[in-house]
Scaffold this motif. Structure first.
Motif, mmCIF file in Angstrom:
data_model
loop_
_atom_site.group_PDB
_atom_site.id
_atom_site.type_symbol
_atom_site.label_atom_id
_atom_site.label_comp_id
_atom_site.label_asym_id
_atom_site.label_seq_id
_atom_site.Cartn_x
_atom_site.Cartn_y
_atom_site.Cartn_z
ATOM 1 N N PRO A 13 5.526 4.712 -4.002
ATOM 2 C CA PRO A 13 5.555 6.123 -3.627
ATOM 3 C C PRO A 13 4.503 6.448 -2.555
ATOM 4 O O PRO A 13 3.479 5.769 -2.459
ATOM 5 N N TYR A 14 4.773 7.475 -1.765
ATOM 6 C CA TYR A 14 3.818 7.859 -0.719
ATOM 7 C C TYR A 14 2.454 8.177 -1.323
ATOM 8 O O TYR A 14 1.417 7.787 -0.806
ATOM 9 N N ILE A 15 2.471 8.888 -2.441
ATOM 10 C CA ILE A 15 1.239 9.218 -3.163
ATOM 11 C C ILE A 15 1.136 8.302 -4.371
ATOM 12 O O ILE A 15 2.130 8.038 -5.057
ATOM 13 N N CYS A 71 0.856 -1.193 0.000
ATOM 14 C CA CYS A 71 0.000 0.000 0.000
ATOM 15 C C CYS A 71 0.889 1.239 0.000
ATOM 16 O O CYS A 71 2.047 1.199 0.433
ATOM 17 N N SER A 72 0.344 2.317 -0.495
ATOM 18 C CA SER A 72 1.064 3.588 -0.513
ATOM 19 C C SER A 72 1.186 4.111 0.912
ATOM 20 O O SER A 72 0.428 3.730 1.813
ATOM 21 N N GLY A 73 2.146 5.021 1.125
ATOM 22 C CA GLY A 73 2.275 5.643 2.439
ATOM 23 C C GLY A 73 1.025 6.397 2.837
ATOM 24 O O GLY A 73 0.623 6.395 4.004
ATOM 25 N N LYS A 74 0.387 7.043 1.864
ATOM 26 C CA LYS A 74 -0.861 7.760 2.130
ATOM 27 C C LYS A 74 -1.944 6.797 2.604
ATOM 28 O O LYS A 74 -2.699 7.111 3.543
ATOM 29 N N ASP A 123 9.619 5.734 5.179
ATOM 30 C CA ASP A 123 9.602 6.296 6.533
ATOM 31 C C ASP A 123 8.269 6.021 7.223
ATOM 32 O O ASP A 123 8.226 5.702 8.416
ATOM 33 N N VAL A 124 7.182 6.143 6.474
ATOM 34 C CA VAL A 124 5.847 5.917 7.044
ATOM 35 C C VAL A 124 5.667 4.454 7.429
ATOM 36 O O VAL A 124 5.135 4.140 8.504
#
Length: 461
Positions: free
Chosen positions: A83-85, A49-52, A106-107
């Motif tokens: 990617p986070y997003i 899953c994405s960081g978001k 990091d997340v």
């Protein structure tokens, strides 16, 4: 040696047409039920899953995050990051992609205590720098799209008759032609049944719609005039059996399901993508039981459920693979293209604004030099990254993203511009508007805001 099989549901809470008010429902009805299934069966699976998405789970359903953390700690789930997003890395400047990849890692570490080493490239959009940014971000391996890889061979392209189009959705339902062509050709099959190694040392695991698409139709239990009756268990067993024999002859594993986690518990985007119907994220409880049956059938067929890291550890062969440099720039999975995301009217309107703000961030950073840390510049980068989310740009007509998807990108652009203005003040260069003009940029965002919000969106009355 038992043939291994990887299942990797991947989650994107910013999905086109998934209204923010329904995100909690998807977390509980899809992700949590998937985690419960893994726990009840004590089976191994990758989860991306994405960081978001991880941030949203932590805020909206911390009990679901706790289940994921426990499954990772128990070795049942291998976390896979992106990617986070949820944007298209092939469409994004590499520096933005790299920053977002590191942010997401990091997340993951913040919430689970683990920093993933396997990466996912959203929509498998391709450009030559993709392996480099993932390697630089700290990844050891990357999940790849085999169909894009195979279509880099003119021989396969001509034999299947498949062609790319920047205005089309995909060739998803036609990719079985690739399997038909390579089924007796070990020189091609081996790329699906063995890990590869990119020229920069990044390891790669390939997935294919040759397997994933029939599993998706089985999960949905759908016909919709395309089939006389839904996909039956017999067809899944036959598919798994065919590939088991191929794995035994040419390699060590297959990855038949690297698809959306939202299809486990809901219809997600199936009816939009397949039939242009305004049906989004309807409850599909039968898909949970059918996904469980897929796992049963995999075991019945003689496979061992495995994690990506286990496949890489136990592989008979790691194929040196510089052929990835021949994958066409701008393609994507499902026989589609990353450039299709670039060529919708929404992208053509928003992308220039994103690039203008990114150039502003670069210019302000250069002018400010090393004077001091500037959190506002970091925030500006994160916000302009938010604005690049792919699901505010997809799909093309006659369908569209949700109005709210586009609205989120617009709000991110306003925030990025505001943060950049604050950064200029902090650095004492607010009057140097030749470097960047927040006032003028604000009017540009307002202009595209009016244009985008005046449009009609798919599914609206």
């Amino acid at each position: 040696m038992t043939e291994k099989i990887i299942f990797m549901p991947h989650a994107n809470i910013q999905y086109s047409q998934l209204h923010p008010s329904k995100r909690h429902w998807v977390i509980k009805n899809c992700y949590e039920k998937l985690f419960d299934l893994i726990e009840s069966r004590s089976c191994k699976m990758a989860f991306e899953c994405s960081g978001k998405t991880l941030d949203e789970i932590a805020v909206k359903a911390p009990e679901v995050l706790a289940k994921l953390k426990r499954l990772i700690a128990e070795g049942l789930v291998e976390p896979v990051s992106s990617p986070y997003i949820h944007f298209m890395p092939a469409n994004i400047p590499p520096e933005v992609c790299l920053d977002s990849l590191k942010h997401a890692l990091d997340v993951w570490e913040k919430y689970t205590g683990v920093r993933p080493v396997t990466g996912w490239n959203p929509e498998c959009g391709w450009a030559s720098y993709i392996p480099d940014v993932y390697k630089e971000a700290g990844f050891e391996s990357l999940v790849m799209d085999a169909d894009s890889f195979f279509l880099s061979y003119d021989e396969i392209r001509q034999a299947t008759g498949l062609a790319y189009d920047v205005e089309g959705h995909s060739n998803k339902n036609e990719l079985f032609r690739i399997e038909e062509y390579i089924k007796d050709k070990p020189e091609y099959l081996r790329f699906l049944t063995n890990p590869s190694v990119a020229p920069n040392g990044l390891k790669m695991l390939f997935r294919s719609d040759c397997m994933a698409n029939i599993l998706l139709w089985y999960l949905m239990g759908a016909t919709e005039g395309v089939r006389e009756k839904p996909v039956e268990e017999k067809e899944i067993l036959e598919m798994l059996g065919r590939w088991r024999d191929r794995v035994a002859a040419t390699g060590s594993f297959i990855m038949p399901y690297a698809e959306d986690a939202e299809y486990i518990g809901s219809s997600a985007y199936f009816y939009v993508k397949q039939f242009n119907q305004a049906r989004f994220f309807e409850e599909e409880p039968g898909s949970i039981e059918r996904f469980s049956k897929i796992l049963d059938m995999a075991k019945e067929s003689g496979y061992e459920l495995a994690l990506p890291r286990e496949v890489l550890r136990d592989a008979k062969e790691l194929i040196p693979n510089d052929r990835i440099l021949c994958i066409e720039n701008g393609v994507a999975w499902h026989g589609g293209t990353a450039k299709a995301w670039n060529n919708t009217e929404y992208a053509r309107i928003m992308d220039p604004a994103c690039l203008s703000i990114l150039r502003g961030i670069r210019a302000v950073k250069e002018e400010a030099g090393e004077r001091e840390e500037c959190p506002e510049l970091t925030d500006a980068m994160r916000c302009v990254t938010d604005a690049w989310v792919s699901d505010s740009r997809w799909p093309p007509q006659p369908t569209s993203p949700g109005r709210f998807n586009v609205r989120e990108s617009l709000e991110a652009l306003y925030q990025a511009n505001e943060s950049l203005e604050k950064a200029m003040k902090r650095c004492g260069i607010e009057e140097k508007r030749a470097i960047y003009s927040p006032r003028l940029m604000r009017t540009q965002i307002q202009a595209i805001d009016r244009q985008l919000m005046s449009m009609q969106y798919f599914g609206e009355e």
